[in-house]
Design a protein around this motif. Sequence first.
Motif, mmCIF file in Angstrom:
data_model
loop_
_atom_site.group_PDB
_atom_site.id
_atom_site.type_symbol
_atom_site.label_atom_id
_atom_site.label_comp_id
_atom_site.label_asym_id
_atom_site.label_seq_id
_atom_site.Cartn_x
_atom_site.Cartn_y
_atom_site.Cartn_z
ATOM 1 N N ASP B 39 0.877 -1.152 0.000
ATOM 2 C CA ASP B 39 0.000 0.000 0.000
ATOM 3 C C ASP B 39 0.924 1.214 0.000
ATOM 4 O O ASP B 39 1.794 1.333 0.864
ATOM 5 N N VAL B 40 0.734 2.095 -0.983
ATOM 6 C CA VAL B 40 1.760 3.124 -1.189
ATOM 7 C C VAL B 40 1.905 4.051 0.031
ATOM 8 O O VAL B 40 3.009 4.469 0.382
ATOM 9 N N ILE B 41 0.797 4.346 0.725
ATOM 10 C CA ILE B 41 0.863 5.211 1.900
ATOM 11 C C ILE B 41 1.639 4.503 3.022
ATOM 12 O O ILE B 41 2.505 5.094 3.672
ATOM 13 N N GLN B 42 1.337 3.216 3.237
ATOM 14 C CA GLN B 42 2.060 2.435 4.247
ATOM 15 C C GLN B 42 3.548 2.368 3.919
ATOM 16 O O GLN B 42 4.399 2.515 4.788
ATOM 17 N N LEU B 43 3.837 2.152 2.635
ATOM 18 C CA LEU B 43 5.229 2.081 2.186
ATOM 19 C C LEU B 43 5.976 3.358 2.567
ATOM 20 O O LEU B 43 7.059 3.321 3.151
ATOM 21 N N ARG B 44 5.348 4.504 2.275
ATOM 22 C CA ARG B 44 6.035 5.771 2.507
ATOM 23 C C ARG B 44 6.202 6.063 3.995
ATOM 24 O O ARG B 44 7.187 6.677 4.413
ATOM 25 N N ARG B 45 5.239 5.626 4.797
ATOM 26 C CA ARG B 45 5.389 5.865 6.241
ATOM 27 C C ARG B 45 6.409 4.916 6.867
ATOM 28 O O ARG B 45 6.833 5.085 7.993
#
Lengths: 178, 217
Positions: B39-45
């Motif tokens: 999940d791109v948001i999870q990845l970035r966090r």
Amino acid sequence: MKDFFINHRHEILTLTAEHLWLVGTAMLLAIAIGIPLGIFLTRHPAWKNLVLRSNGVIQTVPVLALFGLLLPAPWLGARADRLAITALTLYALLPIIQNTFEGIAGVDAPVREAAIAMGLTGRQLLWQVELPLASNVIVAGIRVSTVLTVGLATIAAAIGAGGLGEFIFAAFPWWITT
Amino acid sequence: MLLGPSGSGKTTTLKLINNLLPASAGQVRVEGRALAEWDVIQLRRHIGYAIQEGGLFPHYTVWKNVALVPRLENWDAKRVAARVDEVMNMVGLPPGEFAQRYPAQISGGQRQRVGLARALAADPPILLMDEPFGALDPLTRSELQKEFKHLQQRLNKTVVFVTHDVSEALLLGDRIVVMDSGRIEGIYLPKEFLASPDAGVKPYVDAVRTTAQLLQS
């Protein structure tokens, strides 16, 4: 001059209230439409020229002519204040749309990039970064729009929508007959 | 350590890792999983990100900037406060003095520290750093480099670091990736790098040597 204010104070109050109603309603509508539209344009820049230009075209139509153009519209043409508010809203839109767009587009690229890289969602980016940083520019647009609308609203008296323009139009026959 | 001249693809490589840019070909894997599985948001966090000049939010205080990711991750207020204090001390900014200031009210070196603190705040296992010390004066830069080296040894994170400064790469890197025109020219340990006869490496080493000789003479 002083006598005028004393003798006409009731009329002044009523017309000022009418004027404020016209301007206030038109501004609320213009803000409610203009800010979301400006945000939309930052997300879909392909629409930018179409929206800003067509709005620019509206601005070039004289306000009396715009009243005339809107007159045949079914619900709007039925009452003078509806007509006036619609026309004023259309004029008020451009600075608001434009400044919302420019304000958001003007947010520093590294700040936006850092925000995205930190994992802000699109909505968080808008509410926590873009809108707060663009707020000065957006408010400036609303201010320009309001000044414009206060002036334009005087012409609403010409179609019987009331407002302080009544005094201006009432003065014409007096000048002409003496 | 990604090392190479401007336009060689260092920053692009970094941005491919946290999906700021989509890969036009091939596949990026983070912790063994392809980006498409993240999940791109999870990845970035999950990945800290620090850039030149910090990229701090100008309308947030230092405290709010550092607290950003923990708050996005809905940590409870106590834990956020404790963590912000901890990382601010870690990067050498006493919270009592700096927490309530805005980015415009502190120096470039301090902004850089805040940027690093923000990247570290949620304790991500991976850090991406894009010339984080690039815009600083030489004294502040070397001070921050030293501090970062100590931090790195203590924190034990995977760091991908972009630089065009050879001595920075040698000082901070475990492995040095030399890039040119969007391609990897070679991957070296610092020792190998200094001894390498490769055409892509030699000019860098010669440049460092020349400077060192000038300093000795």
